[in-house]
Write a protein that holds these residues in place. Structure first.
Motif, mmCIF file in Angstrom:
data_model
loop_
_atom_site.group_PDB
_atom_site.id
_atom_site.type_symbol
_atom_site.label_atom_id
_atom_site.label_comp_id
_atom_site.label_asym_id
_atom_site.label_seq_id
_atom_site.Cartn_x
_atom_site.Cartn_y
_atom_site.Cartn_z
ATOM 1 N N ALA A 112 -13.196 -23.274 35.265
ATOM 2 C CA ALA A 112 -13.044 -23.008 33.998
ATOM 3 C C ALA A 112 -13.805 -24.072 32.967
ATOM 4 O O ALA A 112 -14.095 -23.706 31.980
ATOM 5 C CB ALA A 112 -11.434 -23.260 33.857
ATOM 6 N N ALA A 113 -14.293 -25.383 33.507
ATOM 7 C CA ALA A 113 -14.969 -26.129 32.939
ATOM 8 C C ALA A 113 -16.362 -25.932 32.682
ATOM 9 O O ALA A 113 -16.875 -26.276 31.468
ATOM 10 C CB ALA A 113 -14.620 -27.592 33.436
ATOM 11 N N ASP A 114 -17.012 -25.264 33.650
ATOM 12 C CA ASP A 114 -18.219 -25.053 33.401
ATOM 13 C C ASP A 114 -18.585 -23.996 34.579
ATOM 14 O O ASP A 114 -18.394 -24.025 35.426
ATOM 15 C CB ASP A 114 -19.151 -26.257 33.871
ATOM 16 N N ASN A 115 -19.241 -23.011 33.709
ATOM 17 C CA ASN A 115 -19.691 -21.655 34.705
ATOM 18 C C ASN A 115 -20.917 -21.807 35.473
ATOM 19 O O ASN A 115 -20.934 -20.914 36.342
ATOM 20 C CB ASN A 115 -20.084 -20.508 33.534
ATOM 21 N N ASN A 116 -21.572 -22.802 35.281
ATOM 22 C CA ASN A 116 -22.565 -23.092 36.120
ATOM 23 C C ASN A 116 -22.346 -23.891 37.192
ATOM 24 O O ASN A 116 -23.027 -24.383 38.132
ATOM 25 C CB ASN A 116 -23.847 -23.955 35.332
ATOM 26 N N HIS A 117 -20.992 -24.340 37.731
ATOM 27 C CA HIS A 117 -20.462 -25.196 38.737
ATOM 28 C C HIS A 117 -20.444 -23.989 39.778
ATOM 29 O O HIS A 117 -19.673 -23.274 39.850
ATOM 30 C CB HIS A 117 -19.509 -25.844 38.473
ATOM 31 N N PRO A 118 -21.225 -24.355 41.002
ATOM 32 C CA PRO A 118 -21.174 -23.234 41.791
ATOM 33 C C PRO A 118 -20.078 -23.523 43.004
ATOM 34 O O PRO A 118 -20.131 -24.530 43.542
ATOM 35 C CB PRO A 118 -22.716 -23.184 42.645
ATOM 36 N N ASN A 119 -19.265 -22.413 43.112
ATOM 37 C CA ASN A 119 -18.293 -22.628 44.131
ATOM 38 C C ASN A 119 -17.875 -21.432 45.015
ATOM 39 O O ASN A 119 -17.964 -20.367 44.230
ATOM 40 C CB ASN A 119 -16.620 -22.763 43.382
#
Ligand SMILES: [Zn+2]
Length: 205
Positions: A112-119
């Motif tokens: 939710a904080a950053d769409n570019n954080h891959p999980n």
């Protein structure tokens, strides 16, 4: 690869949008189909792609992404390239088991904080972290991880993969078509993104 070789990445979606925006003849024709919710015929798409590949920034080469998706498109593209005296040097096939490919789509989690954080709960290299028994973003620790609705649409994924993995008329048939005409590089897609790009670059050099 784009960075290493300084080649433009050519995507069909962008070509459509550009042609429609500029109001080219092919763009106007394509728009009629898109507005009716229909697929744009290959007889419009292929010349549009060819035009794009003949622009100045493609002189040293290009990377075509997302096309062709089936055998008919591969044949149309192959013929058009022949006519223009152009050659497709390499076809890159990233080999991934169909069940794993599906899991990787369904396992994607959005931070939710950053769409570019891959999980992704199914890819070891980018698995979310765990904090106080709760799954959190592996990059920033944000505890709001969500799924995208279309990532969980199994019917849509199966339909798309049905076309991709079809060796008689689908995307894999398109790969086979190019086996006699270009060098097909087969890359194992099972490891993480970093390993896959390294393996690809090693095969190209
Ligand atoms: Zn995050």
């Amino acid at each position: 690869m784009q960075k290493k070789y300084g080649l433009p990445l050519i995507e069909t979606g962008v070509i459509f949008r550009d042609n429609i925006k500029k109001g080219t003849e092919l763009g106007n024709k394509a728009k009629e189909f898109i507005d009716r919710g229909e697929l744009v015929p290959d007889a419009i798409t292929v010349p549009m792609i060819l035009n794009r590949l003949q622009e100045a920034d493609c002189k040293k080469g290009w990377i075509l992404d997302g096309f062709p998706r089936n055998l008919a498109q591969a044949e149309a593209l192959g013929e058009a390239l022949d006519k223009a005296g152009m050659k497709l040097d390499y076809v890159i096939e990233i080999i991934l088991d169909r069940a794993i490919a599906k899991k990787r789509i369904m396992g994607r989690r959005l931070c939710a904080a950053d769409n570019n954080h891959p999980n992704n709960i199914y890819i070891d290299a980018i698995k979310p972290a765990v904090k106080d028994g709760k799954m959190v973003c592996r990059v920033c620790g944000c505890d709001k991880l969500t799924v995208r609705a279309d990532d969980q649409d199994e019917a849509a994924i199966d339909k798309r993969h049905g076309i991709y993995y079809d060796r008689s008329t689908g995307t894999l048939a398109a790969v086979d078509y190019f086996k006699n005409r270009s060098r097909v590089l087969e890359i194992d897609g099972a490891p993480g993104v970093k390993e896959v790009s390294q393996a690809l670059l090693a095969k190209l050099s």
